[in-house]
Design a protein around this motif. Structure first.
Motif, short mmCIF file in Angstrom:
data_model
loop_
_atom_site.label_atom_id
_atom_site.label_comp_id
_atom_site.label_asym_id
_atom_site.label_seq_id
_atom_site.Cartn_x
_atom_site.Cartn_y
_atom_site.Cartn_z
N UNK A 168 0.67 -1.18 0.12
CA UNK A 168 -0.08 -0.02 -0.12
C UNK A 168 0.85 1.21 -0.05
N UNK A 169 2.08 1.06 0.61
CA UNK A 169 2.86 2.25 0.57
C UNK A 169 3.60 2.59 -0.77
N UNK A 170 4.01 1.31 -1.36
CA UNK A 170 4.57 1.36 -2.39
C UNK A 170 3.71 2.27 -3.66
N UNK A 171 2.66 1.75 -3.39
CA UNK A 171 1.42 2.12 -4.35
C UNK A 171 1.15 3.62 -4.18
N UNK A 172 1.67 4.34 -3.36
CA UNK A 172 1.52 5.87 -3.10
C UNK A 172 2.22 6.51 -4.33
N UNK A 173 3.24 5.79 -4.78
CA UNK A 173 4.29 6.41 -5.71
C UNK A 173 3.94 6.29 -7.12
N UNK A 174 4.41 7.24 -7.90
CA UNK A 174 3.82 7.25 -9.31
C UNK A 174 4.81 6.27 -10.22
N UNK A 175 6.06 5.95 -9.76
CA UNK A 175 6.87 4.69 -10.43
C UNK A 175 7.14 4.00 -9.49
N UNK A 176 7.08 2.51 -9.71
CA UNK A 176 7.37 1.39 -9.02
C UNK A 176 8.38 0.48 -9.77
N UNK A 177 9.53 0.26 -9.26
CA UNK A 177 10.41 -0.84 -9.74
C UNK A 177 10.58 -1.86 -8.62
N UNK A 178 10.34 -3.11 -8.80
CA UNK A 178 10.41 -4.14 -8.12
C UNK A 178 11.16 -5.35 -8.82
N UNK A 179 12.29 -5.56 -7.90
CA UNK A 179 13.21 -6.64 -8.33
C UNK A 179 12.90 -7.88 -7.10
N UNK A 180 12.44 -9.04 -7.72
CA UNK A 180 12.04 -10.22 -6.57
C UNK A 180 12.87 -11.46 -7.09
N UNK A 181 13.26 -12.11 -5.91
CA UNK A 181 13.90 -13.19 -6.02
C UNK A 181 13.05 -14.63 -5.82
N UNK A 182 11.70 -14.39 -5.76
CA UNK A 182 10.65 -15.20 -5.61
C UNK A 182 9.34 -14.92 -6.50
N UNK A 183 9.33 -15.49 -7.66
CA UNK A 183 8.14 -15.19 -8.62
C UNK A 183 6.75 -15.58 -7.99
#
Length: 369
Positions: A313-328
């Motif tokens: 929910x906090x990340x969603x406040x931002x215009x741009x999100x870049x997410x790197x994940x080690x678990x699909x």
């Protein structure tokens, strides 16, 4: 990669169709996994076929008076005795037999049960020797002789004991987009195991922020693997991480790279959200003027568990999100939440761990119009 232990050693599971075959399986699996939310091409960052690991852990197996390296067998049915591992880089591969010989010759093999290797691309190596006994001054004297003879750093570890012979880190240089970045990588702390894929990951991530202005917030920053390169893309970067040793390394890496526009804060993602929203006050935030930041973009690289709903929910406040994940799997779960407010623009798959089921994924999201 050709390995004489394929089909026995549990380290590699997808080997029958070679590197390209196992890569294709991962691509198809993740296209299917994310098809409900993304239908465009997934960018693929491939690994070298062999010699790709700069970090490796081996068991030490005692057979009579002899010692050998060992790995868990496939399906965890005992162990497989090995004398080489083509996954590891050339420097570790060369060191493995000579290290074992010196350990035996110096008679410091008693109660030894593991050897962990951390290597830079240039050949600087820290070896951690793991024991079921307390290490004495005689052990340290023998370890110093091995260290000098083989040109490596040695750390002895037993319960509540760490003996450092030389130093407990290596300095890695990564080449990204025509620039060199130096990183202190500390023994027994997280580092990316595949430096060539890591370079591609950083380059891809940097490209996703092309043309985006303002400042960047990063959660789960580790030792600054992404943070340091990102500093060239933004006016300022504010980065958080819970690990004390990682924050210390990140600050050192900032100095190594002559970067001055990053502020590192030691706190969890959950704590940072609470601090930003005024729920709790933290002395660690006392000297940071959060109102001076124009935080329109956020970068997250969470552990395998992904982010909790509050962090999403906090990340969603931002215009741009870049997410790197080690678990699909946890990435897909988090994207179900994030795509309520954001659209996926790009996805990437990074083959950090060839011949296994594991991959890392990258996702760029922008707020819906």
């Amino acid at each position: 990669m050709n390995c004489k232990y394929f089909g026995e050693c549990g380290s590699c599971r997808n080997y029958k169709d070679g590197y390209e075959g196992q890569l294709l399986k991962k691509i198809e699996l993740n296209k299917e996994r994310f098809k409900d939310m993304y239908s465009s091409e997934i960018d693929i960052c491939k690994s070298p076929d062999s010699g790709y690991r700069a970090r490796a852990e081996f068991k030490i197996w005692h057979i009579g008076d002899d010692i050998q390296y060992a790995m868990n067998a496939l399906e965890h049915k005992g162990v497989v005795i090995i004398d080489e591992c083509p996954q590891v880089n050339e420097h570790i591969l060369k060191l493995m037999p000579s290290l074992l010989k010196e350990i035996k010759d110096k008679q410091i093999d008693k109660k030894l049960f593991g050897a962990d290797f951390l290597s830079s691309s240039s050949g600087e190596i820290v070896v951690s020797l793991l024991y079921h006994k307390k290490l004495d001054t005689e052990w340290e004297l023998q370890a110093k002789e091995i260290s000098q003879k083989l040109g490596v750093y040695i750390i002895g570890r037993s319960r509540k004991q760490k003996v450092v012979v030389g130093q407990d880190y290596v300095t890695e240089t990564l080449h990204v987009n025509g620039s060199d970045y130096k990183f202190m990588q500390i023994e027994n702390s997280f580092t990316q195991p595949n430096p060539r894929v890591n370079e591609q990951m950083i380059a891809w991530a940097m490209h996703q922020f092309d043309g985006i202005n303002g400042d960047l917030l990063e959660l789960y920053c580790g030792a600054g693997n992404f943070t340091i390169p990102f500093a060239s893309k933004f006016d300022k970067v504010l980065a958080t991480e819970i690990s004390k040793s990682s924050i210390a390394a990140a600050k050192n890496n900032m100095l190594l790279n002559d970067v001055t526009n990053i502020e590192f804060v030691r706190m969890s993602a959950e704590e940072f959200v609470q601090a930003l929203d005024g729920v709790r006050e933290f002395r660690r935030m006392a000297e940071i003027d959060i109102n001076s930041y124009e935080l329109k973009s956020i970068f997250v690289d969470p552990p395998r568990a992904g982010m909790d709903e509050e962090s999403c929910a906090f990340a969603a406040r931002h215009d741009n999100i870049l997410y790197i994940s080690c678990n699909p799997e946890t990435l897909h779960r988090d994207l179900i939440y994030l795509t309520k407010t954001h659209d996926i623009q790009r996805m990437a798959m990074f083959d950090q761990f060839p011949y296994t089921d594991h991959v890392e994924m990258g996702v760029k999201l922008t707020k819906k119009a």
